[in-house]
Design a protein around this motif. Structure first.
Motif, PDB file in Angstrom:
ATOM      1  N   ARG A  51       0.825  -1.213   0.000  1.00 42.24           N
ATOM      2  CA  ARG A  51       0.000   0.000   0.000  1.00 42.24           C
ATOM      3  C   ARG A  51       0.859   1.263   0.000  1.00 42.24           C
ATOM      4  N   PHE A  52       1.986   1.218   0.694  1.00 42.92           N
ATOM      5  CA  PHE A  52       2.865   2.376   0.789  1.00 42.92           C
ATOM      6  C   PHE A  52       3.477   2.732  -0.566  1.00 42.92           C
ATOM      7  N   LEU A  53       3.837   1.713  -1.371  1.00 39.83           N
ATOM      8  CA  LEU A  53       4.576   1.939  -2.611  1.00 39.83           C
ATOM      9  C   LEU A  53       3.749   1.895  -3.888  1.00 39.83           C
ATOM     10  N   GLU A  54       2.960   0.869  -4.042  1.00 35.70           N
ATOM     11  CA  GLU A  54       2.319   0.579  -5.324  1.00 35.70           C
ATOM     12  C   GLU A  54       1.384   1.702  -5.776  1.00 35.70           C
ATOM     13  N   GLY A  55       1.667   2.249  -6.965  1.00 31.72           N
ATOM     14  CA  GLY A  55       0.864   3.318  -7.522  1.00 31.72           C
ATOM     15  C   GLY A  55       1.138   4.681  -6.903  1.00 31.72           C
ATOM     16  N   GLN A  56       2.211   4.790  -6.126  1.00 28.64           N
ATOM     17  CA  GLN A  56       2.505   6.018  -5.389  1.00 28.64           C
ATOM     18  C   GLN A  56       3.702   6.771  -5.959  1.00 28.64           C
ATOM     19  N   GLU A  57       3.703   8.065  -5.699  1.00 28.60           N
ATOM     20  CA  GLU A  57       4.872   8.902  -5.938  1.00 28.60           C
ATOM     21  C   GLU A  57       5.539   9.066  -4.575  1.00 28.60           C
ATOM     22  N   ILE A  58       6.797   8.639  -4.475  1.00 29.41           N
ATOM     23  CA  ILE A  58       7.512   8.624  -3.200  1.00 29.41           C
ATOM     24  C   ILE A  58       8.692   9.587  -3.264  1.00 29.41           C
ATOM     25  N   TYR A  59       8.782  10.449  -2.253  1.00 33.33           N
ATOM     26  CA  TYR A  59       9.910  11.370  -2.115  1.00 33.33           C
ATOM     27  C   TYR A  59      10.992  10.661  -1.313  1.00 33.33           C
ATOM     28  N   VAL A  60      12.222  10.727  -1.799  1.00 35.84           N
ATOM     29  CA  VAL A  60      13.344   9.988  -1.224  1.00 35.84           C
ATOM     30  C   VAL A  60      14.349  10.980  -0.643  1.00 35.84           C
ATOM     31  N   PHE A  61      14.709  10.776   0.618  1.00 44.06           N
ATOM     32  CA  PHE A  61      15.587  11.690   1.337  1.00 44.06           C
ATOM     33  C   PHE A  61      16.788  10.950   1.906  1.00 44.06           C
ATOM     34  N   GLU A  62      17.911  11.673   2.054  1.00 39.44           N
ATOM     35  CA  GLU A  62      19.035  11.155   2.830  1.00 39.44           C
ATOM     36  C   GLU A  62      18.537  11.061   4.274  1.00 39.44           C
ATOM     37  N   PRO A  63      18.725   9.931   4.931  1.00 40.46           N
ATOM     38  CA  PRO A  63      18.146   9.768   6.265  1.00 40.46           C
ATOM     39  C   PRO A  63      18.727  10.698   7.334  1.00 40.46           C
ATOM     40  N   ASP A  64      20.000  11.036   7.252  1.00 38.40           N
ATOM     41  CA  ASP A  64      20.619  11.848   8.298  1.00 38.40           C
ATOM     42  C   ASP A  64      20.382  13.343   8.101  1.00 38.40           C
ATOM     43  N   THR A  65      20.437  13.814   6.854  1.00 36.95           N
ATOM     44  CA  THR A  65      20.288  15.250   6.588  1.00 36.95           C
ATOM     45  C   THR A  65      18.862  15.622   6.185  1.00 36.95           C
ATOM     46  N   ARG A  66      18.081  14.635   5.798  1.00 36.36           N
ATOM     47  CA  ARG A  66      16.718  14.831   5.289  1.00 36.36           C
ATOM     48  C   ARG A  66      16.692  15.701   4.046  1.00 36.36           C
ATOM     49  N   LEU A 124      16.341  16.129   0.121  1.00 33.61           N
ATOM     50  CA  LEU A 124      15.644  15.428  -0.951  1.00 33.61           C
ATOM     51  C   LEU A 124      16.648  14.953  -1.993  1.00 33.61           C
ATOM     52  N   VAL A 125      16.620  13.667  -2.290  1.00 35.21           N
ATOM     53  CA  VAL A 125      17.522  13.053  -3.258  1.00 35.21           C
ATOM     54  C   VAL A 125      16.817  12.818  -4.587  1.00 35.21           C
ATOM     55  N   ALA A 126      15.561  12.377  -4.515  1.00 35.10           N
ATOM     56  CA  ALA A 126      14.854  11.986  -5.738  1.00 35.10           C
ATOM     57  C   ALA A 126      13.367  11.838  -5.470  1.00 35.10           C
ATOM     58  N   VAL A 127      12.646  11.648  -6.554  1.00 36.08           N
ATOM     59  CA  VAL A 127      11.239  11.275  -6.507  1.00 36.08           C
ATOM     60  C   VAL A 127      11.106   9.995  -7.322  1.00 36.08           C
ATOM     61  N   VAL A 128      10.430   9.010  -6.749  1.00 35.95           N
ATOM     62  CA  VAL A 128      10.248   7.728  -7.432  1.00 35.95           C
ATOM     63  C   VAL A 128       8.764   7.498  -7.659  1.00 35.95           C
ATOM     64  N   THR A 146       4.983  12.432   0.996  1.00 33.97           N
ATOM     65  CA  THR A 146       4.880  13.882   1.070  1.00 33.97           C
ATOM     66  C   THR A 146       6.259  14.465   1.297  1.00 33.97           C
ATOM     67  N   THR A 147       6.416  15.747   1.061  1.00 35.50           N
ATOM     68  CA  THR A 147       7.696  16.392   1.384  1.00 35.50           C
ATOM     69  C   THR A 147       7.712  16.907   2.815  1.00 35.50           C
TER      70      THR A 147
END
Length: 110
Positions: free
Chosen positions: A10-25, A27-31, A101-102
């Motif tokens: 449910r979290f991934l399928e059909g979703q637009e996901i914002y990807v962040f570096e975990p320590d600095t937060r 934004l690296v990409a959108v998948v 979300t961002t």
């Protein structure tokens, strides 16, 4: 607590996901995880890549044409709040922070 198979799907399928570096937060990409197993990775730098993804038990896997040398990698997700999860490689190494979300202010568990 790691997310179970249905929650991961449910979290991934059909979703637009914002990807962040975990320590600095940072934004690296959108998948975009399209239904049917295709995904598209758009880096903050403007570069892009396409690939496939799928599910294996409580984990999911991705394989891109170029990113991560085109190799298949599997991940588990730990929920950190509504629509936000920390990804871990299946060996337990921390991967990207992922969100629908961002707005990361809703993180409740780090």
């Amino acid at each position: 607590m790691m997310m179970q198979a249905d929650d991961v799907r449910r979290f991934l399928e059909g979703q637009e996901i914002y990807v962040f570096e975990p320590d600095t937060r940072t934004l690296v990409a959108v998948v975009n995880y399209e239904k049917g197993g295709r995904c598209a990775f758009r880096f903050s730098t403007g570069e892009a890549d396409v690939g496939v993804y799928g599910f294996d038990g409580d984990a999911y896997w991705t394989r891109y044409e170029k990113f991560r040398n085109g190799e298949t990698h599997s991940f588990n997700l730990k929920s950190l709040g509504p629509g936000i999860a920390q990804a871990y490689f299946v060996d337990g190494t921390k991967a990207f922070l992922q969100a629908q979300t961002t707005d990361l202010t809703v993180i409740v568990d780090v």
